[in-house]
Structure formats: C-alpha cells, structure tokens
Design a protein around this motif. Structure first.
Motif, short mmCIF file in Angstrom:
data_model
loop_
_atom_site.label_atom_id
_atom_site.label_comp_id
_atom_site.label_asym_id
_atom_site.label_seq_id
_atom_site.Cartn_x
_atom_site.Cartn_y
_atom_site.Cartn_z
N UNK A 9 -26.62 15.81 -39.55
CA UNK A 9 -26.00 16.61 -38.47
C UNK A 9 -26.80 16.47 -37.18
N UNK A 10 -28.13 16.52 -37.29
CA UNK A 10 -28.97 16.39 -36.11
C UNK A 10 -28.82 15.00 -35.49
N UNK A 11 -28.71 13.98 -36.34
CA UNK A 11 -28.50 12.62 -35.83
C UNK A 11 -27.19 12.53 -35.07
N UNK A 12 -26.14 13.14 -35.62
CA UNK A 12 -24.86 13.16 -34.93
C UNK A 12 -24.93 13.84 -33.58
N UNK A 13 -25.63 14.98 -33.52
CA UNK A 13 -25.79 15.68 -32.25
C UNK A 13 -26.56 14.84 -31.25
N UNK A 14 -27.60 14.16 -31.73
CA UNK A 14 -28.39 13.32 -30.84
C UNK A 14 -27.55 12.18 -30.27
N UNK A 240 -27.99 20.30 -24.08
CA UNK A 240 -27.86 21.26 -25.19
C UNK A 240 -27.81 20.55 -26.54
N UNK A 241 -26.98 19.51 -26.64
CA UNK A 241 -26.87 18.78 -27.90
C UNK A 241 -28.20 18.12 -28.26
N UNK A 242 -28.89 17.58 -27.25
CA UNK A 242 -30.16 16.93 -27.51
C UNK A 242 -31.22 17.88 -28.02
N UNK A 243 -31.29 19.09 -27.45
CA UNK A 243 -32.29 20.06 -27.91
C UNK A 243 -31.97 20.56 -29.31
N UNK A 244 -30.70 20.80 -29.60
CA UNK A 244 -30.33 21.20 -30.96
C UNK A 244 -30.69 20.10 -31.96
N UNK A 245 -30.49 18.85 -31.56
CA UNK A 245 -30.84 17.74 -32.44
C UNK A 245 -32.34 17.69 -32.70
N UNK A 246 -33.14 17.97 -31.67
CA UNK A 246 -34.59 17.94 -31.83
C UNK A 246 -35.09 19.02 -32.78
N UNK A 254 -35.74 10.73 -33.10
CA UNK A 254 -34.96 11.22 -31.96
C UNK A 254 -35.17 10.31 -30.75
N UNK A 255 -36.41 9.86 -30.54
CA UNK A 255 -36.66 8.95 -29.44
C UNK A 255 -35.96 7.63 -29.61
N UNK A 256 -35.93 7.13 -30.83
CA UNK A 256 -35.27 5.86 -31.09
C UNK A 256 -33.77 5.94 -30.83
N UNK A 257 -33.16 7.07 -31.16
CA UNK A 257 -31.72 7.22 -30.97
C UNK A 257 -31.33 7.14 -29.49
N UNK A 258 -32.31 7.38 -28.62
CA UNK A 258 -32.03 7.27 -27.18
C UNK A 258 -31.62 5.87 -26.79
N UNK A 259 -31.97 4.87 -27.61
CA UNK A 259 -31.58 3.50 -27.31
C UNK A 259 -30.07 3.31 -27.40
N UNK A 260 -29.36 4.30 -27.95
CA UNK A 260 -27.90 4.22 -27.96
C UNK A 260 -27.33 4.32 -26.55
N UNK A 261 -28.07 4.95 -25.64
CA UNK A 261 -27.54 5.17 -24.29
C UNK A 261 -27.23 3.86 -23.57
N UNK A 262 -28.18 2.90 -23.46
CA UNK A 262 -27.82 1.66 -22.76
C UNK A 262 -26.75 0.85 -23.49
N UNK A 263 -26.72 0.96 -24.81
CA UNK A 263 -25.68 0.25 -25.55
C UNK A 263 -24.30 0.81 -25.21
N UNK A 264 -24.18 2.14 -25.23
CA UNK A 264 -22.91 2.77 -24.87
C UNK A 264 -22.56 2.48 -23.42
N UNK A 265 -23.57 2.52 -22.54
CA UNK A 265 -23.33 2.25 -21.13
C UNK A 265 -22.79 0.84 -20.93
N UNK A 266 -23.33 -0.13 -21.68
CA UNK A 266 -22.85 -1.51 -21.56
C UNK A 266 -21.40 -1.63 -22.03
N UNK A 267 -21.07 -0.95 -23.14
CA UNK A 267 -19.70 -0.99 -23.65
C UNK A 267 -18.73 -0.34 -22.67
N UNK A 268 -19.12 0.82 -22.12
CA UNK A 268 -18.26 1.51 -21.16
C UNK A 268 -18.08 0.70 -19.89
#
Length: 322
Positions: A9-14, A240-246, A254-268
């Motif tokens: 659940x925390x991974x999903x929120x992150x 909010x979602x990030x703090x709940x995930x932490x 949690x820090x590693x999951x942040x690498x999803x941001x540039x991947x999503x940004x590239x797809x968008x």
C-alpha cells in the motif's frame, strides 16, 4: 499498515505521489511558456497550496499542527529543504544547464539516501542494491538524453546537486515526520514554511507574471485554473501521498521510487507533447525499471515486512500527534 500488505500500500501511495509530481511538469511548462518566470510559478504554486491546505487543517484538525518545541526543526527543515529547496534549486539549475541534465542531477537523491542509511545508520545494504541503483541511474541518464553537446556551467551543476541534497532531505525528514506526527499536519506546516521561504527569496512584487491563457496541447485554459490544478494535483496531493507512504516504507526504497518521476514525465511528454521516446530512451526505461526492481528486491531482504528497526525502517503506522 503491517507486513507485506502495508509495504504494498505504501509503495502504491509513493508511486501515485511521483506520478502526480511528474504530471505537473507539462502544466508548469505551459504556464512558463505563457510568460511566467520560474520563481513566480514556484511561489504561486507553493503559496496557493499552503493557502488551500493549512487553514483547513488548522480549523478541522488543529492537533495535527502541534509540534513540541524540541521538534520544531522537523517541519522547519522539511519545509525549507523538501518543499522550497528542491524546487528553487531545480529552477536555478534549469536556467543555466539543460533540463535533462538538471533532472539527472536532482534524481541522484536515492544514492544520497542509500549512503546516509549505510554511513549514518550503519545499515548494511547488499551489493544488489548498489548495482540496482547504478543501473537505474544509468537508465535515467539515457531517458533524459542530455547528449554530448550539453552546455554545462559550475553554478548550474552546483544548483542541481543542491536540489538532490534537498530531495534527500525530503525523504529523511519526511520519514521522521511520518513516524512522529500526523502526515496531514506535516504537509500543511511544510507547505506554509516553504511558501514563506520562497516569497522571502523572491518577493511578489519582483515576480514576472502574465494574465494570458495557458495552452496545453490542443486546449486553452485560464491561467488561474492552470495554477489551481498545479497547486492541488501537482503539490498538495503528491506531498500528502508521499508522506503517508514514508510512514510504511524503508526510506531507501522510498527514495528509489522517486525514479518513477522522470520515467512518467518522459512517457507523458510523448503522449501529450508528441515527443516520442527514441531507442536510447526506451533502453533507458528498461534499465531503470530493471534496476529499480532489483534494488527493491534487495531492500525487502534487508527490511522484511515483519521487521521493525528504528534505525533502518519507518514503523508502518503513524502515532497520533502530540
């Protein structure tokens, strides 16, 4: 949240948090293209988010904003580093070096978090974790595609690295805050402090703003609506979602999951702006996902769902605010 279900659940929120952060990129760029300066977008984005969230928390959940005197440094540091610092330093970086290079620099924060866990907390991390992080960072470089002719300067690179340090502070301070305080109160306090700091550095009367509409893809919307969406969906909700995930993840994961941001940004960027991913970027996406999966598997072996160690893992539930 307990056990593997809590981690899931925390991974999903992150991931939701980083998808929202990434999706705000095209909207912020559209506002910038409409004539707003980076400092103005940052100030209004954080300030409007604070105005929308903090008064409601103060009225409906005042206990969430109570911090012991000895722990005031926690929301202060979270607001200055995790809210204001990341965005301000990133905008300084992109004003002097290519955006892709700045993105690579700021996303070095998972390495800094892992180093903190190893050196300060003395948490032993398997070799697979370090190999996975290296593979993910290499994939990030390919996704960003800075190119051999990228023009760099010392101040731009320094600002990008400073943004990475602030991003690491977001994870480490957010981890402690999620363990000790109500995430809603931490988010509200952090946004308020970040707004004050941003406006202090860039007073409102010095900001470059424009009143024209914002063009996003084939649509045109008023600038106030674009900024409202950016404040709610690109700031309040992801924080909010990030703090709940932490509150339920090892900070290294949690820090590693942040690498999803540039991947999503590239797809968008490909879907919304017609910027299709090239072969190198597709390879980078595969490397990032593979490295992330390997690192996550290694971290789970260090932090099993039933294990609770104050020095290596955040408890899976947040205590009530004092």
């Amino acid at each position: 949240m307990t056990g593997q279900g809590g981690i899931a659940r925390a991974t999903g929120l992150s991931l939701v948090s980083w998808v929202l952060f990434a999706s705000s990129g095209p909207l912020a760029k559209a506002v910038l293209d409409a004539g707003w300066s980076p400092a103005a977008v940052t100030a209004v984005r954080i300030g409007l988010a604070a105005v929308l969230l903090t008064p409601g928390v103060a009225l409906l959940r005042p206990r969430a904003l109570r911090f012991r005197r000895g722990e005031l440094w926690l929301p202060l540091g979270y607001g200055l580093l995790g809210v204001a610092g990341v965005q301000l330093f990133f905008f300084v970086a992109v004003s002097r070096i290519p955006v892709a290079v700045a993105m690579v620099l700021v996303n070095l924060s998972p390495v800094l978090v892992a180093l903190w866990a190893r050196v300060v907390r003395r948490t032993r991390l398997p070799a697979a974790v370090w190999l996975g992080i290296a593979l993910a960072i290499a994939g990030l470089v390919l996704i960003a595609g800075p190119g051999p002719g990228a023009k760099l300067d010392f101040l731009g690179v320094a600002a990008g690295l400073a943004s990475a340090v602030c991003s690491a502070g977001y994870f480490l301070l957010g981890e402690r805050g999620a363990r000790r305080h109500d995430p809603l109160g931490m988010t509200a306090a952090g946004l308020a402090i970040g707004a004050v700091a941003t406006i202090a550095i860039s007073p409102l009367w010095t900001l470059e703003v424009a009143s024209g509409p914002v063009a996003l893809g084939g649509a045109t919307i008023p600038v106030w609506l674009a900024l409202a969406i950016l404040a709610v969906f690109g700031t309040v909700l992801p924080y909010l979602a990030g703090l709940h995930a932490l509150g339920g993840l090892p900070v290294t994961l949690a820090g590693l999951l942040a690498l999803a941001e540039p991947l999503v940004a590239a797809v968008l960027a490909g879907v919304l702006l017609g910027q299709a991913l090239g072969p190198g970027q597709l390879l980078g996406a595969v490397m990032l996902l593979g490295g992330g999966a390997g690192t996550a598997r290694g971290l789970v072996s260090v932090h099993p769902g039933s294990h609770r160690d104050e020095h290596s893992r955040v408890p899976t539930s947040s205590p009530p605010p004092p």
